[in-house]
Each structure stands twice: as structure tokens, then as C-alpha cells.
Write an enzyme that holds these catalytic residues in place. Structure first.
Site, PDB file in Angstrom:
ATOM      1  CE  LYS A  76      -4.071   1.759   2.836  1.00  0.00           C
ATOM      2  NZ  LYS A  76      -4.910   1.361   3.911  1.00  0.00           N
ATOM      3  CB  SER A 171      -8.228   2.947   3.278  1.00  0.00           C
ATOM      4  OG  SER A 171      -7.389   2.454   4.045  1.00  0.00           O
ATOM      5  CB  SER A 195      -8.126   0.295   6.195  1.00  0.00           C
ATOM      6  OG  SER A 195      -8.852   1.506   6.145  1.00  0.00           O
TER       7      SER A 195
END
Length: 386
Positions: A76, A171, A195
């Protein structure tokens, strides 16, 4: 992709059935073929091919670094990567090149893992859909499956042209989509309030949020220091456990990590459910809960019971207050953490120079999106009320 699991790929590499370079090239081709998913912000092709070549050299000498040697992974884009742009999907950090690796990234490199790229996310990890990124939304690979398209009566061959797509959840949606689409065997996300687990459930992969303090946060650009945890996304539970064994342990650069030595573990081939007790909170059957979710919940409970587990109803009476509590804590820490982005040391800086205060205000207005600005304002309000 050769094999569906990390362990299968690792075995194939050790047996010489495939080279790390071939595996890397295959994943790179999948990244290009699935570029319409927008799962990646940065594809590190040169880095990946170089790392794969180094892994092949080690294999030829019979000296692999570990189980992850030659295994493609993604991370990420809110984890620092030395020499590789780290943006948090925000204009505020566009062009920022960290001078060091996050601890979890370095641990994977030390094992010989091959970095395919940095994945897309909600800006500064603030969101639950992976739709609030300056690079555009991440699209769920299942949106383009033949079965889904047939169900929706949409021509499967025109799928990439369609605006009718499913979200990945957030996310860490880019990491979940990257694993689901076969572009890597494992990906790291971050998890504050779901997330990693949320996008994993949307994309049909395994999502693990380790216990706070088990995995180092050093190099993870913070959202909420007291809740952030690096998360793991993989295709099966065994792969998640394998990666956790590599990442877990004390880090001198993160005082919140566990102090005791961490002993790696391996999941048994067969797990008995007979001594397991599963509690289902009655408060979770909240008003407005869809029939589909209730049905799936009941199905999961039946599966546990049929496997020998005991399923009981429990009560978590403070459930109605959980979201409000989370919101106050989250936005308050966001307000504090985001204060470091002022346009002076790094990141975006506004051209407004009437005064220091005006430059700060313009920089933050231009650099942050509406969601981030809203959380900062809410957090400052709550902090003022203390």
C-alpha cells in the site's frame, strides 16, 4: 500464475519448475492486463526484475534467503519505500521519495521478496471504498468476472468499457485488488478500523489485522497511532500466517511493538473446531441490516456448528457507542498527525506567500481532499472541547 498460493509458488521455485524472473514477468503481464482496475499507483518493474534476477542467482547457488525468496508482493502506498515515490494517494505527498524503508518492507526484502509496486488507496487511508484517491478509484476484479457480467446481463467482452463496476472497499482496496487479480501473491495494507479486512471481504481474499504491537508501524505514514496496524492480504489463511511469521516481532524503532521474542508458527493441516466457542453479538443485528447479510451470517454460523464448534448468542451492550467513540478518537489523532504536512519540510507547498499562516492554510487546502480536511476540522473541534 503458477499455483494459487505463496507456498505453492515457493515450492515451484525451489524445485526449479519456474524461475523468479519468469514469475515476476508473469505478474507484470497481469498488472498490465488489469491496469483498468487502477490497483497500482506505481509499478516498480525495474526494481522487481532486478530483485527477481538476484533471487535466481541465490537459487542457482542453493542459498535462498527464506520462504519468500522470489515471491512477488505489493504494498500500500502509505508505507515508506526507499527511493520509490510514496504518495498516500494525495497531492500533498505527490513526488515525495522516502530515504528509508518501512520495517515491514525491509523484512520482506530481507527474505528476498520481489516488489511489484505501490498500491492505490483512499487518500491518507481515510475511507472505506478506495474511491477517494487523486489517482482515481480502484475497481473490484469481480466486477469483470464472466459470472457477474452474465448475472447483470452485461456483455462480458465490453466489461472494461463499462462504468458499471463494484468498489473494492477500503482503504487498502488497491492491495486487495492486486491479490485478487493475480498480480502478486501477497500484499500489505494498513488497518485502523477495518481498512484491510473490509476490502479483503469485498474482493474475496484473506485479510488479517494482527494484534496491535505485534507488527512494527515504523515507516507506516500514520492515520491513528493508537490503532494503526500493518495488515496482510493473501489468497489463503496459511499464506497470511506465513507472512505474519516474517513480519512480527520487536522493532527498536517502534516502542509499541512487543518486547518478548516472537516465535514463528505453522498452521496445522487440520484444525478441530470442537473446543471452539463462537459468540454472535445480538446487538449486531442492527436495524437496516440487509437480508442478504443476515443469511450469510447464519450460513457461517451453521458451518461452524456443523464442524463441531459451539455457537452462542452474546451481548456487547456498548455497540451503539462504538462508531461515535471511534470517530472522536480517529479524527482527534488525524488532526494531530496531519499537522506535520505544512509545506515546509516535504510534500506540496502552495505558491501563496503573503504570510506563514496564509501559506500553511493554502498548502493544506490545496494538498488535502475534502475527506481529509473534514476529519482534521472535526478532530480539532473535539480536541478543543477536552
Amino acid at each position: 500464475m503458477l499455483g494459487t498460493s505463496l507456498r505453492e509458488a515457493a515450492a515451484a521455485l525451489r524445485l526449479g519448475q519456474v524461475s523468479a524472473t519468469e514469475l515476476c514477468q508473469k505478474c507484470l503481464s497481469f498488472i498490465k492486463e488489469s491496469s483498468f482496475l487502477n490497483a497500482y499507483i506505481t509499478v516498480t518493474e525495474e526494481v522487481a526484475l532486478k530483485q527477481a534476477a538476484e533471487a535466481d542467482k541465490r537459487f542457482s547457488q542453493g542459498q535462498p534467503l527464506g520462504l519468500l525468496d522470489g515471491i512477488p508482493f505489493a504494498i500500500k502506498d502509505n508505507f515508506s519505500t526507499c527511493g520509490i515515490e510514496t504518495t498516500c494517494a494525495s497531492r500533498m505527498l505527490k513526488g515525495y521519495i522516502p530515504p528509508y524503508n518501512a520495517t515491514v518492507v525491509q523484512k520482506l526484502f530481507d527474505q528476498g521478496a520481489v516488489l511489484m509496486g505501490k498500491t492505490n488507496l483512499d487518500e491518507f487511508a481515510m475511507g472505506s471504498g478506495s474511491t477517494d484517491s487523486i489517482f482515481g478509484p480502484v475497481k473490484n476484479p469481480w466486477s469483470y468476472s464472466k459470472a457477474y457480467r452474465e448475472k447483470r446481463a452485461v456483455n462480458h467482452h465490453d466489461a472494461k468499457k463499462e462504468s458499471d463496476w463494484l468498489i473494492t472497499g477500503g482503504s487498502s482496496g488497491g492491495s486487495a485488488a492486486a491479490v485478487s487479480a493475480g498480480t502478486c501473491y501477497v500484499a500489505l495494507g494498513s488497518d485502523t478500523g477495518g481498512s484491510t479486512r473490509n476490502p479483503a471481504s469485498h474482493c474475496g481474499v484473506v485479510g488479517l489485522k494482527p494484534t496491535y504491537g505485534l507488527v512494527s508501524r515504523h515507516g507506516l505514514i500514520p492515520l491513528v497511532n493508537s490503532m494503526d496496524v500493518p495488515g496482510i492480504l493473501s489468497r489463503c489463511v496459511d499464506d497470511a500466517a506465513t507472512v505474519l511469521g516474517v513480519l512480527a516481532g520487536h522493532d527498536p524503532q517502534d516502542s509499541t511493538t512487543i518486547q518478548d521474542p516472537f516465535e514463528t508458527f505453522k498452521l496445522p493441516e487440520k484444525i478441530s473446531m470442537k473446543k471452539l466457542c463462537i459468540g454472535i453479538p445480538k446487538e449486531y443485528h442492527a436495524p437496516g441490516l440487509s437480508t442478504e447479510i443476515v443469511t450469510l451470517w447464519s450460513k457461517a454460523a451453521d458451518m461452524f456448528e456443523n464442524a463441531g464448534a459451539k455457537v452462542v448468542e452474546v451481548s456487547l451492550p456498548h455497540t451503539p457507542y462504538s462508531i461515535v467513540c471511534y470517530h472522536v478518537l480517529c479524527t482527534s489523532e488525524v488532526a494531530s498527525n496531519m499537522a506535520r504536512f505544512d509545506g515546509l519540510e516535504y510534500g506540496h507547498r502552495s505558491d501563496v506567500d503573503d504570510s506563514t499562516e496564509a501559506m500553511y492554510a493554502a498548502t493544506r487546502r490545496e494538498g488535502f481532499n475534502e475527506v481529509v480536511r473534514g476529519r482534521i476540522l472535526s478532530g480539532n473541534y473535539f480536541l478543543l472541547k477536552q
